[in-house]
Motif scaffolding. Structure first.
Motif, PDB file in Angstrom:
ATOM      1  N   GLN A  56      11.409 -10.143  -1.754  1.00  6.95           N
ATOM      2  CA  GLN A  56      10.878 -11.254  -0.972  1.00  6.95           C
ATOM      3  C   GLN A  56       9.349 -11.185  -0.877  1.00  6.95           C
ATOM      4  OE1 GLN A  56      13.351  -9.188  -0.154  1.00  6.95           O
ATOM      5  NE2 GLN A  56      14.926 -10.198   1.066  1.00  6.95           N
ATOM      6  N   PHE A  57       8.821  -9.971  -0.705  1.00  8.07           N
ATOM      7  CA  PHE A  57       7.371  -9.822  -0.577  1.00  8.07           C
ATOM      8  C   PHE A  57       6.653 -10.310  -1.832  1.00  8.07           C
ATOM      9  CE2 PHE A  57       3.396  -7.604  -1.212  1.00  8.07           C
ATOM     10  CZ  PHE A  57       2.752  -7.822  -0.001  1.00  8.07           C
ATOM     11  N   TRP A  58       7.075  -9.804  -2.989  1.00 16.84           N
ATOM     12  CA  TRP A  58       6.383 -10.142  -4.236  1.00 16.84           C
ATOM     13  C   TRP A  58       6.564 -11.596  -4.643  1.00 16.84           C
ATOM     14  CZ3 TRP A  58       2.534  -7.289  -4.948  1.00 16.84           C
ATOM     15  CH2 TRP A  58       2.571  -5.914  -4.691  1.00 16.84           C
ATOM     16  N   LYS A  59       7.579 -12.240  -4.119  1.00 20.45           N
ATOM     17  CA  LYS A  59       7.782 -13.651  -4.409  1.00 20.45           C
ATOM     18  C   LYS A  59       6.670 -14.508  -3.789  1.00 20.45           C
ATOM     19  CE  LYS A  59      11.304 -17.258  -4.035  1.00 20.45           C
ATOM     20  NZ  LYS A  59      12.672 -17.581  -3.602  1.00 20.45           N
ATOM     21  N   TYR A  60       6.137 -14.077  -2.645  1.00 18.49           N
ATOM     22  CA  TYR A  60       5.154 -14.880  -1.909  1.00 18.49           C
ATOM     23  C   TYR A  60       3.769 -14.251  -1.777  1.00 18.49           C
ATOM     24  CZ  TYR A  60       9.303 -17.467  -0.610  1.00 18.49           C
ATOM     25  OH  TYR A  60      10.463 -18.193  -0.651  1.00 18.49           O
ATOM     26  N   HIS A  61       3.601 -12.998  -2.197  1.00 18.55           N
ATOM     27  CA  HIS A  61       2.329 -12.298  -2.007  1.00 18.55           C
ATOM     28  C   HIS A  61       1.873 -11.653  -3.312  1.00 18.55           C
ATOM     29  CE1 HIS A  61       4.548 -12.191   1.826  1.00 18.55           C
ATOM     30  NE2 HIS A  61       3.381 -12.354   2.400  1.00 18.55           N
ATOM     31  N   ASN A  62       0.600 -11.286  -3.345  1.00 17.40           N
ATOM     32  CA  ASN A  62       0.095 -10.516  -4.477  1.00 17.40           C
ATOM     33  C   ASN A  62      -0.430  -9.175  -3.975  1.00 17.40           C
ATOM     34  OD1 ASN A  62      -2.638 -10.852  -3.632  1.00 17.40           O
ATOM     35  ND2 ASN A  62      -2.679 -12.862  -4.606  1.00 17.40           N
ATOM     36  N   GLU A  63      -0.923  -8.367  -4.899  1.00 15.97           N
ATOM     37  CA  GLU A  63      -1.335  -7.007  -4.560  1.00 15.97           C
ATOM     38  C   GLU A  63      -2.476  -6.954  -3.549  1.00 15.97           C
ATOM     39  OE1 GLU A  63      -2.442  -2.869  -6.874  1.00 15.97           O
ATOM     40  OE2 GLU A  63      -1.754  -4.596  -8.011  1.00 15.97           O
ATOM     41  N   SER A  64      -3.309  -7.976  -3.513  1.00 13.97           N
ATOM     42  CA  SER A  64      -4.433  -7.968  -2.574  1.00 13.97           C
ATOM     43  C   SER A  64      -3.959  -7.966  -1.120  1.00 13.97           C
ATOM     44  CB  SER A  64      -5.367  -9.155  -2.827  1.00 13.97           C
ATOM     45  OG  SER A  64      -4.729 -10.375  -2.511  1.00 13.97           O
ATOM     46  N   VAL A  65      -2.807  -8.553  -0.864  1.00 12.34           N
ATOM     47  CA  VAL A  65      -2.259  -8.566   0.497  1.00 12.34           C
ATOM     48  C   VAL A  65      -1.882  -7.142   0.913  1.00 12.34           C
ATOM     49  CG1 VAL A  65      -0.374  -9.425   1.957  1.00 12.34           C
ATOM     50  CG2 VAL A  65      -1.437 -10.941   0.279  1.00 12.34           C
ATOM     51  N   LEU A  66      -1.247  -6.409   0.011  1.00  7.84           N
ATOM     52  CA  LEU A  66      -0.907  -5.019   0.305  1.00  7.84           C
ATOM     53  C   LEU A  66      -2.155  -4.176   0.522  1.00  7.84           C
ATOM     54  CD1 LEU A  66       2.035  -3.608  -1.847  1.00  7.84           C
ATOM     55  CD2 LEU A  66       1.903  -3.949   0.602  1.00  7.84           C
ATOM     56  N   LYS A  67      -3.145  -4.348  -0.326  1.00  8.39           N
ATOM     57  CA  LYS A  67      -4.383  -3.574  -0.189  1.00  8.39           C
ATOM     58  C   LYS A  67      -5.061  -3.844   1.147  1.00  8.39           C
ATOM     59  CE  LYS A  67      -5.485  -2.978  -5.055  1.00  8.39           C
ATOM     60  NZ  LYS A  67      -6.405  -3.303  -6.143  1.00  8.39           N
ATOM     61  N   LYS A  68      -4.996  -5.081   1.603  1.00  4.20           N
ATOM     62  CA  LYS A  68      -5.630  -5.461   2.868  1.00  4.20           C
ATOM     63  C   LYS A  68      -4.913  -4.848   4.075  1.00  4.20           C
ATOM     64  CE  LYS A  68      -6.925  -9.477   5.633  1.00  4.20           C
ATOM     65  NZ  LYS A  68      -6.963 -10.943   5.691  1.00  4.20           N
ATOM     66  N   TYR A  69      -3.590  -4.901   4.077  1.00  8.67           N
ATOM     67  CA  TYR A  69      -2.833  -4.506   5.259  1.00  8.67           C
ATOM     68  C   TYR A  69      -2.246  -3.099   5.234  1.00  8.67           C
ATOM     69  CZ  TYR A  69      -3.306  -9.304   6.791  1.00  8.67           C
ATOM     70  OH  TYR A  69      -3.831 -10.507   7.187  1.00  8.67           O
ATOM     71  N   ALA A  70      -2.134  -2.494   4.077  1.00 12.51           N
ATOM     72  CA  ALA A  70      -1.519  -1.165   3.983  1.00 12.51           C
ATOM     73  C   ALA A  70      -2.191  -0.116   4.872  1.00 12.51           C
ATOM     74  CB  ALA A  70      -1.463  -0.686   2.541  1.00 12.51           C
ATOM     75  N   PRO A  71      -3.518  -0.054   4.921  1.00  8.30           N
ATOM     76  CA  PRO A  71      -4.120   0.983   5.765  1.00  8.30           C
ATOM     77  C   PRO A  71      -3.702   0.884   7.240  1.00  8.30           C
ATOM     78  CG  PRO A  71      -5.762   0.047   4.305  1.00  8.30           C
ATOM     79  CD  PRO A  71      -4.523  -0.808   4.176  1.00  8.30           C
ATOM     80  N   LYS A  72      -3.438  -0.317   7.705  1.00  8.84           N
ATOM     81  CA  LYS A  72      -3.076  -0.532   9.104  1.00  8.84           C
ATOM     82  C   LYS A  72      -1.566  -0.398   9.338  1.00  8.84           C
ATOM     83  CE  LYS A  72      -3.041  -4.331  12.451  1.00  8.84           C
ATOM     84  NZ  LYS A  72      -3.344  -5.748  12.642  1.00  8.84           N
ATOM     85  N   LEU A  73      -0.751  -0.777   8.360  1.00  9.22           N
ATOM     86  CA  LEU A  73       0.685  -0.907   8.592  1.00  9.22           C
ATOM     87  C   LEU A  73       1.567   0.150   7.923  1.00  9.22           C
ATOM     88  CD1 LEU A  73       0.909  -4.796   8.187  1.00  9.22           C
ATOM     89  CD2 LEU A  73       0.723  -3.497  10.322  1.00  9.22           C
ATOM     90  N   LYS A  74       1.060   0.824   6.901  1.00  8.11           N
ATOM     91  CA  LYS A  74       1.895   1.792   6.178  1.00  8.11           C
ATOM     92  C   LYS A  74       2.124   3.039   7.033  1.00  8.11           C
ATOM     93  CE  LYS A  74       2.377   4.239   1.819  1.00  8.11           C
ATOM     94  NZ  LYS A  74       1.817   4.461   0.490  1.00  8.11           N
ATOM     95  N   VAL A  75       3.400   3.419   7.142  1.00  7.41           N
ATOM     96  CA  VAL A  75       3.744   4.607   7.942  1.00  7.41           C
ATOM     97  C   VAL A  75       4.328   5.732   7.105  1.00  7.41           C
ATOM     98  CG1 VAL A  75       4.040   3.359  10.112  1.00  7.41           C
ATOM     99  CG2 VAL A  75       5.996   3.615   8.573  1.00  7.41           C
ATOM    100  N   GLY A  76       4.591   5.475   5.822  1.00  9.26           N
ATOM    101  CA  GLY A  76       5.127   6.522   4.972  1.00  9.26           C
ATOM    102  C   GLY A  76       5.698   5.996   3.682  1.00  9.26           C
ATOM    103  N   THR A  77       6.540   6.825   3.080  1.00  4.45           N
ATOM    104  CA  THR A  77       7.159   6.480   1.800  1.00  4.45           C
ATOM    105  C   THR A  77       8.674   6.700   1.890  1.00  4.45           C
ATOM    106  OG1 THR A  77       6.808   8.724   0.975  1.00  4.45           O
ATOM    107  CG2 THR A  77       5.130   7.085   0.415  1.00  4.45           C
TER     108      THR A  77
END
Length: 84
Positions: A56-77
């Motif tokens: 669902q994410f990749w259907k509506y977003h591109n990599e720049s969205v992840l780069k923008k929000y990952a530092p704030k929202l990523k909690v792990g792998t």
């Protein structure tokens, strides 16, 4: 951000009260603090809470969205690549 989760661990965070975790590719994101800011609305994030939302994410977003929000929202792998 160095935590490692199994898909079952992520599934325990399926609501805002539980942290609203989602999986995108092999990363886990906590969306609880972002749910009200999401341009597509809170309902979309709540629907994929605790699940692998990569498709669902990749259907509506591109990599720049992840780069923008990952530092704030990523909690792990995710430790196993199994889908929920």
């Amino acid at each position: 951000m160095s935590d490692t989760f199994s898909p079952a661990d992520v599934a325990k965070h399926a609501s805002v009260d539980d942290g609203l975790y989602i999986i995108i590719d092999d990363s886990v994101y906590s969306m609880a603090s972002f749910v009200d800011e999401h341009p597509g609305g809170a309902k979309i994030l709540k629907r994929v809470g605790g699940k692998d939302a990569s498709k669902q994410f990749w259907k509506y977003h591109n990599e720049s969205v992840l780069k923008k929000y990952a530092p704030k929202l990523k909690v792990g792998t995710v430790k196993d690549a199994a889908k929920l």
